[in-house]
Design a protein around this motif. Structure first.
Motif, PDB file in Angstrom:
ATOM      1  N   ALA A  81      16.677  29.463 -22.990  1.00 50.86           N
ATOM      2  CA  ALA A  81      16.023  28.650 -24.024  1.00 50.86           C
ATOM      3  C   ALA A  81      15.388  27.402 -23.439  1.00 50.86           C
ATOM      4  N   GLU A  82      16.045  26.787 -22.459  1.00 48.39           N
ATOM      5  CA  GLU A  82      15.524  25.548 -21.885  1.00 48.39           C
ATOM      6  C   GLU A  82      14.618  25.785 -20.689  1.00 48.39           C
ATOM      7  N   LEU A  83      14.992  26.767 -19.850  1.00 47.94           N
ATOM      8  CA  LEU A  83      14.320  26.877 -18.559  1.00 47.94           C
ATOM      9  C   LEU A  83      13.184  27.896 -18.508  1.00 47.94           C
ATOM     10  N   TRP A  84      13.206  28.857 -19.415  1.00 43.94           N
ATOM     11  CA  TRP A  84      12.158  29.880 -19.409  1.00 43.94           C
ATOM     12  C   TRP A  84      10.759  29.273 -19.587  1.00 43.94           C
ATOM     13  N   PRO A  85      10.542  28.340 -20.539  1.00 41.23           N
ATOM     14  CA  PRO A  85       9.195  27.759 -20.692  1.00 41.23           C
ATOM     15  C   PRO A  85       8.721  27.051 -19.428  1.00 41.23           C
ATOM     16  N   GLN A  86       9.637  26.350 -18.738  1.00 39.81           N
ATOM     17  CA  GLN A  86       9.274  25.685 -17.482  1.00 39.81           C
ATOM     18  C   GLN A  86       8.900  26.729 -16.435  1.00 39.81           C
ATOM     19  N   HIS A  87       9.742  27.754 -16.341  1.00 36.62           N
ATOM     20  CA  HIS A  87       9.563  28.821 -15.354  1.00 36.62           C
ATOM     21  C   HIS A  87       8.173  29.447 -15.495  1.00 36.62           C
ATOM     22  N   ILE A  88       7.822  29.798 -16.712  1.00 35.57           N
ATOM     23  CA  ILE A  88       6.548  30.463 -16.967  1.00 35.57           C
ATOM     24  C   ILE A  88       5.376  29.521 -16.643  1.00 35.57           C
ATOM     25  N   ALA A  89       5.467  28.269 -17.102  1.00 31.07           N
ATOM     26  CA  ALA A  89       4.362  27.313 -16.890  1.00 31.07           C
ATOM     27  C   ALA A  89       4.157  27.052 -15.398  1.00 31.07           C
ATOM     28  N   ILE A  90       5.253  26.885 -14.668  1.00 32.21           N
ATOM     29  CA  ILE A  90       5.156  26.564 -13.231  1.00 32.21           C
ATOM     30  C   ILE A  90       4.655  27.784 -12.446  1.00 32.21           C
ATOM     31  N   LEU A  91       5.204  28.968 -12.752  1.00 31.81           N
ATOM     32  CA  LEU A  91       4.801  30.180 -12.036  1.00 31.81           C
ATOM     33  C   LEU A  91       3.311  30.455 -12.244  1.00 31.81           C
ATOM     34  N   ARG A  92       2.855  30.280 -13.463  1.00 31.30           N
ATOM     35  CA  ARG A  92       1.447  30.534 -13.757  1.00 31.30           C
ATOM     36  C   ARG A  92       0.552  29.541 -13.013  1.00 31.30           C
ATOM     37  N   GLN A  93       0.977  28.280 -13.003  1.00 34.61           N
ATOM     38  CA  GLN A  93       0.199  27.264 -12.287  1.00 34.61           C
ATOM     39  C   GLN A  93       0.101  27.615 -10.797  1.00 34.61           C
ATOM     40  N   LEU A  94       1.210  28.059 -10.212  1.00 34.21           N
ATOM     41  CA  LEU A  94       1.227  28.408  -8.787  1.00 34.21           C
ATOM     42  C   LEU A  94       0.319  29.604  -8.490  1.00 34.21           C
ATOM     43  N   LEU A  95       0.433  30.648  -9.316  1.00 33.88           N
ATOM     44  CA  LEU A  95      -0.371  31.851  -9.065  1.00 33.88           C
ATOM     45  C   LEU A  95      -1.853  31.600  -9.338  1.00 33.88           C
ATOM     46  N   GLU A  96      -2.141  30.751 -10.319  1.00 41.42           N
ATOM     47  CA  GLU A  96      -3.544  30.404 -10.596  1.00 41.42           C
ATOM     48  C   GLU A  96      -4.167  29.656  -9.426  1.00 41.42           C
ATOM     49  N   LYS A  97      -3.325  28.896  -8.724  1.00 45.62           N
ATOM     50  CA  LYS A  97      -3.821  28.131  -7.574  1.00 45.62           C
ATOM     51  C   LYS A  97      -3.810  28.966  -6.288  1.00 45.62           C
ATOM     52  N   ASP A  98      -3.531  30.261  -6.428  1.00 46.13           N
ATOM     53  CA  ASP A  98      -3.494  31.191  -5.288  1.00 46.13           C
ATOM     54  C   ASP A  98      -2.443  30.814  -4.250  1.00 46.13           C
ATOM     55  N   CYS A  99      -1.338  30.231  -4.700  1.00 48.21           N
ATOM     56  CA  CYS A  99      -0.238  29.946  -3.783  1.00 48.21           C
ATOM     57  C   CYS A  99       0.522  31.238  -3.525  1.00 48.21           C
ATOM     58  N   LYS A 100       1.214  31.295  -2.391  1.00 47.15           N
ATOM     59  CA  LYS A 100       2.092  32.425  -2.087  1.00 47.15           C
ATOM     60  C   LYS A 100       3.481  32.069  -2.610  1.00 47.15           C
ATOM     61  N   VAL A 101       3.945  32.825  -3.579  1.00 43.70           N
ATOM     62  CA  VAL A 101       5.198  32.462  -4.258  1.00 43.70           C
ATOM     63  C   VAL A 101       6.344  33.332  -3.743  1.00 43.70           C
ATOM     64  N   ILE A 102       7.325  32.691  -3.100  1.00 39.37           N
ATOM     65  CA  ILE A 102       8.484  33.406  -2.567  1.00 39.37           C
ATOM     66  C   ILE A 102       9.673  33.030  -3.448  1.00 39.37           C
ATOM     67  N   CYS A 103      10.122  33.988  -4.248  1.00 36.39           N
ATOM     68  CA  CYS A 103      11.210  33.713  -5.195  1.00 36.39           C
ATOM     69  C   CYS A 103      12.536  34.249  -4.669  1.00 36.39           C
ATOM     70  N   SER A 104      13.600  33.501  -4.947  1.00 33.94           N
ATOM     71  CA  SER A 104      14.954  33.986  -4.650  1.00 33.94           C
ATOM     72  C   SER A 104      15.884  33.330  -5.660  1.00 33.94           C
ATOM     73  N   SER A 105      17.166  33.679  -5.586  1.00 35.92           N
ATOM     74  CA  SER A 105      18.116  33.102  -6.545  1.00 35.92           C
ATOM     75  C   SER A 105      19.491  32.944  -5.920  1.00 35.92           C
ATOM     76  N   LEU A 106      20.173  31.868  -6.305  1.00 32.96           N
ATOM     77  CA  LEU A 106      21.565  31.666  -5.880  1.00 32.96           C
ATOM     78  C   LEU A 106      22.517  32.062  -7.012  1.00 32.96           C
ATOM     79  N   TRP A 107      21.937  32.559  -8.099  1.00 32.90           N
ATOM     80  CA  TRP A 107      22.740  32.986  -9.250  1.00 32.90           C
ATOM     81  C   TRP A 107      22.559  34.492  -9.423  1.00 32.90           C
ATOM     82  N   THR A 108      23.657  35.186  -9.705  1.00 33.71           N
ATOM     83  CA  THR A 108      23.577  36.649  -9.803  1.00 33.71           C
ATOM     84  C   THR A 108      22.624  37.095 -10.914  1.00 33.71           C
ATOM     85  N   ASP A 109      22.526  36.306 -11.979  1.00 31.27           N
ATOM     86  CA  ASP A 109      21.655  36.733 -13.074  1.00 31.27           C
ATOM     87  C   ASP A 109      20.231  36.183 -12.938  1.00 31.27           C
TER      88      ASP A 109
END
Lengths: 297, 268
Positions: A81-109
Motif C-alpha cells: 500500500a505504501e511502497l508500490w506507488p513509489q516503486h512504479i513511479a521510480i522504475l518508470r522514471q528509470l526506464l524512460e531515461k534508458d537507465c540499466k536497471v539491476i533489481c535484487s531483494s534482501l526480502w524473500t517476498d
C-alpha cells in the motif's frame, strides 16, 4: 451546590464517563467508514513537494542514458500500500531515461514484487512504443539471504552473489551484466524498503563503504530515521510513505494511487487529531468535575 | 491483478484476496474462529514460501549449481572445478547449525555461530562507525551563515549572506544535538547550566517521539487505504462482486459462531 446544579454535574459526569470508556470498535468503524466514503467519492487536494523528495527526483533525473542503477526492492505485499506507488513511479522514471536497471531483494517476498512491477511498467512503455528487453535493459536477480553480509557480498561481486537471475539464467551471460561487477561500477543505488534489512543497512554497508550515490523510498514509519542520513548527505534524497509517493507522482507528472489516497489520509488524520483532543478534554473535564464534587461533599 | 494468469486463476485470486482481507479485519470485532483459521493458513503458507525462496535464491545457485559446474569442470581437467569444491566447507558449517536439534551434538553449532557472529559484528562495526558516527558528527558541523559575498552580506559578518531558513534549521539542529547529548550525559549531576540544557534536550526528545508516532499513524492509515482500495477495485461484475459476497460470508460465519458456539464466560 444546590440540587439542580448537582443533577447537571452528575449528568455531565455520566456522559463524560461513557465517552471516555467508549468501545474502541466504534472508532474503528468510523475510521473505516471515512476511508470507504472518500474512496467512493474521491476528493482531490493540492500536494506540496518536500525538499528531500525533490532532491531524490532530481538525482534520478540527472542520470545519463545507459547509467547503471541497482534497485533493491526490500518489501513484500504487506507494505504494498505504501511502497508500490513509489516503486512504479521510480522504475518508470528509470526506464524512460534508458537507465540499466539491476533489481535484487534482501526480502524473500521481494522478487515477485519486482516481477509484478516490471510487468506493469514494461507493459505501459511497450504500449507507448518504447520496447524494453529483459536481460538487456533490466534484470531481476532475485532474493539473497544474509542481511548485511549479503549487501557486502553484492557490493564486492554481483555475479558472485547472484550466479543466476530470478529466471535461472547465468548472470555472467546476460548483456546487462557485461563489463562490470561491483558497486564501484554502479551510478546510483536505490532501495525501496520497509525495515531491516533496508535503507539504513544499505547506507552502512554500501553507501559509506563505497562512497556511492544513494537515494531511498521507505515507509512512513522508517522515514524519521532517514533524516539524519539526508542531513549528512549519505542519502541524496528520499521518499517517505504514501505522502512521499504522492509528491513523487506529482513530480513525474503522473498522478496515481498515492495522490488518490491523500485526501483520505488527511481526513483520517483530522479525525484522529479530533479524537485525541476530545478524549483529553473529556478526561480533564471529568477530573475537574470529580475534584469539585469531592471538595464540596 | 496483473493479468499474467488465466481468467479462472485470476478470479480465484481476487476472491481469496477479498476473503482473507475481510477475515483478518474481523479481528477488529473480536478474536474469532475465522480469523484464527486465516492466521494459521497464513503462517503455514509463509513458512513454505520462505523456505522455497531461500532454497531457490541462495542454496541452489550458490551451492548446488556451483558444485555441479565444478564437477563438470573437474571432468574437463580445469583447475576452477577443484577450487569450486571449497563450498562443501560452507555447506558443512551450515549443516552444523542444525546440530542444535540433537542435544548431545548441540555444541557443534557454536563453530558456525561464532563465524556468523564474528563476521556480522565486524561488518556492522565498520559500517556503523562511518555512517552513524563519523558522517553524523561531520553533518552536525554546520555554518550559521553561508559563506557568500555581495550586497546581501550581513553587516556584522563581512562575506556572509543571510539565508534565513537554512540558518534557522542549522541552529535548531546544533542546539538539538548538543542539548539531547547533555540530557543523556550521566557522569555528573545535572544542575545549573547542564540541568537547563538537559531540560531543553528532553523537549527535543519528546518532539521526536511525537513525530515518530505521527509517522506510524500515517503508515497504518496508508495500509488501511491500501486494503480498502484493493477491495473496491476488484469488486467488479466480471469477478462476481467478491467483496460483497465475502463480507456477507465473514459476517454470517461470525454471527453463527456468536449465536451458537460463543461461550462468553470461557472467553472472559
Amino acid at each position: 451546590m444546590n440540587g439542580s446544579q448537582q443533577d447537571i454535574s452528575t449528568g455531565w459526569e455520566r456522559w463524560l464517563e461513557r465517552f471516555v470508556a467508549l468501545d474502541r470498535r466504534w472508532i474503528f468503524l468510523v475510521l473505516g467508514s471515512v476511508v470507504v466514503l472518500f474512496l467512493v467519492v474521491p476528493v482531490s487536494m493540492p500536494v506540496t513537494v518536500s525538499e528531500q523528495v525533490r532532491a531524490m527526483y532530481e538525482t534520478i533525473e540527472a542520470l545519463p542514458p545507459g547509467a547503471r542503477v541497482h534497485l533493491s526492492i526490500d518489501y513484500g505485499p504487506g507494505s504494498e500500500a505504501e511502497l508500490w506507488p513509489q516503486h512504479i513511479a521510480i522504475l518508470r522514471q528509470l526506464l524512460e531515461k534508458d537507465c540499466k536497471v539491476i533489481c535484487s531483494s534482501l526480502w524473500t517476498d521481494g522478487p515477485p514484487m519486482i516481477e509484478k512491477a516490471f510487468t506493469v511498467v514494461v507493459g505501459q512503455l511497450e504500449r507507448e512504443g518504447k520496447k524494453k528487453v529483459r536481460g538487456v535493459d533490466y534484470v531481476n536477480l532475485g532474493f539473497k539471504a544474509g542481511d548485511r553480509v549479503a549487501i557486502a557480498k553484492i557490493g564486492s561481486s554481483f555475479k558472485g552473489a547472484f550466479p543466476t537471475d530470478y529466471q535461472g539464467n547465468p548472470t555472467a551471460n546476460l548483456p546487462i551484466m557485461q563489463g562490470w561487477d561491483t558497486y564501484r561500477d554502479i551510478d546510483l543505488l536505490i532501495t525501496i524498503a520497509v525495515g531491516d534489512p533496508g535503507a539504513v543497512e544499505y547506507i552502512q554497508q554500501a553507501q559509506s563503504r563505497y562512497g556511492m550515490r544513494m537515494v531511498a523510498g521507505v515507509t512512513a514509519v522508517i522515514s524519521p530515521q532517514l533524516y539524519p542520513y539526508y542531513q549528512s548527505r549519505n542519502l541524496l534524497g528520499f521518499v517517505g510513505g504514501l505522502a512521499g509517493a504522492a509528491e513523487y507522482e506529482k513530480l513525474v507528472g503522473r498522478p496515481g494511487y498515492a495522490t488518490r489516497g491523500m485526501f483520505i489520509q488527511s481526513a483520517v488524520h483530522i479525525l484522529i487529531v479530533g479524537l485525541v483532543l476530545a478524549g483529553n478534554a473529556a478526561q480533564f473535564w471529568l477530573w475537574w468535575l470529580r475534584r469539585r464534587k469531592g471538595a464540596r461533599v | 491483478m496483473t493479468g499474467t494468469y488465466g481468467p479462472f486463476m485470476e478470479t480465484l485470486g481476487v476472491w481469496l484476496v477479498c476473503f482473507f482481507t475481510l477475515a483478518v479485519f474481523s479481528f477488529l470485532y473480536r478474536d474469532n474462529p475465522i480469523y484464527k483459521a486465516v492466521e494459521h493458513i497464513y503462517v503455514g503458507v509463509a513458512a513454505g514460501y520462505y523456505f522455497y525462496q531461500a532454497f531457490r535464491g541462495t542454496i541452489y545457485p550458490n551451492f548446488v549449481l556451483h558444485i555441479h559446474r565444478g564437477f563438470q569442470a573437474m571432468a574437463e581437467g580445469k583447475m576452477d572445478g577443484y577450487l569450486a569444491q571449497w563450498r562443501w566447507g560452507a555447506a558443512v558449517l551450515g549443516l552444523l547449525l542444525l546440530s542444535r536439534l540433537i542435544p548431545k551434538l548441540g555444541w557443534l553449532s557454536r563453530w558456525p555461530m561464532a563465524l556468523v557472529v564474528g563476521s556480522f559484528a565486524a561488518l556492522n562495526l565498520t559500517g556503523f562507525a562511518k555512517a552513524n558516527f563519523i558522517d553524523q558528527v561531520a553533518g552536525t558541523m554546520l555554518p550559521l551563515a553561508s559563506a557568500m559575498s555581495g550586497p546581501e552580506a550581513l553587516p556584522f559578518w563581512p562575506g556572509a549572506k543571510a539565508a534565513a531558513p537554512s540558518i534557522l534549521n542549522n541552529a535548531v539542529l546544533v542546539v538539538g544535538v548538543v542539548t539531547v547529548l547533555t540530557y543523556f550525559f550521566f557522569s555528573t549531576r545535572r544542575a545549573g547550566l547542564l540541568g537547563a540544557m538537559g531540560n531543553v534536550g528532553i523537549w527535543f526528545v519528546m518532539i521526536t517521539f511525537g513525530a515518530t508516532y505521527g509517522s506510524i499513524v500515517l503508515a497504518r492509515i496508508s495500509l488501511l487505504i491500501g486494503r480498502a482500495t484493493t477491495l473496491l477495485d476488484v469488486n467488479l461484475p466480471k469477478y462476481g462482486y467478491p467483496a460483497y459476497f465475502c463480507a456477507l460470508l465473514v459476517v454470517g460465519c461470525i454471527l453463527v459462531w456468536r449465536l451458537k458456539f460463543f461461550k462468553g464466560e470461557q472467553e472472559r
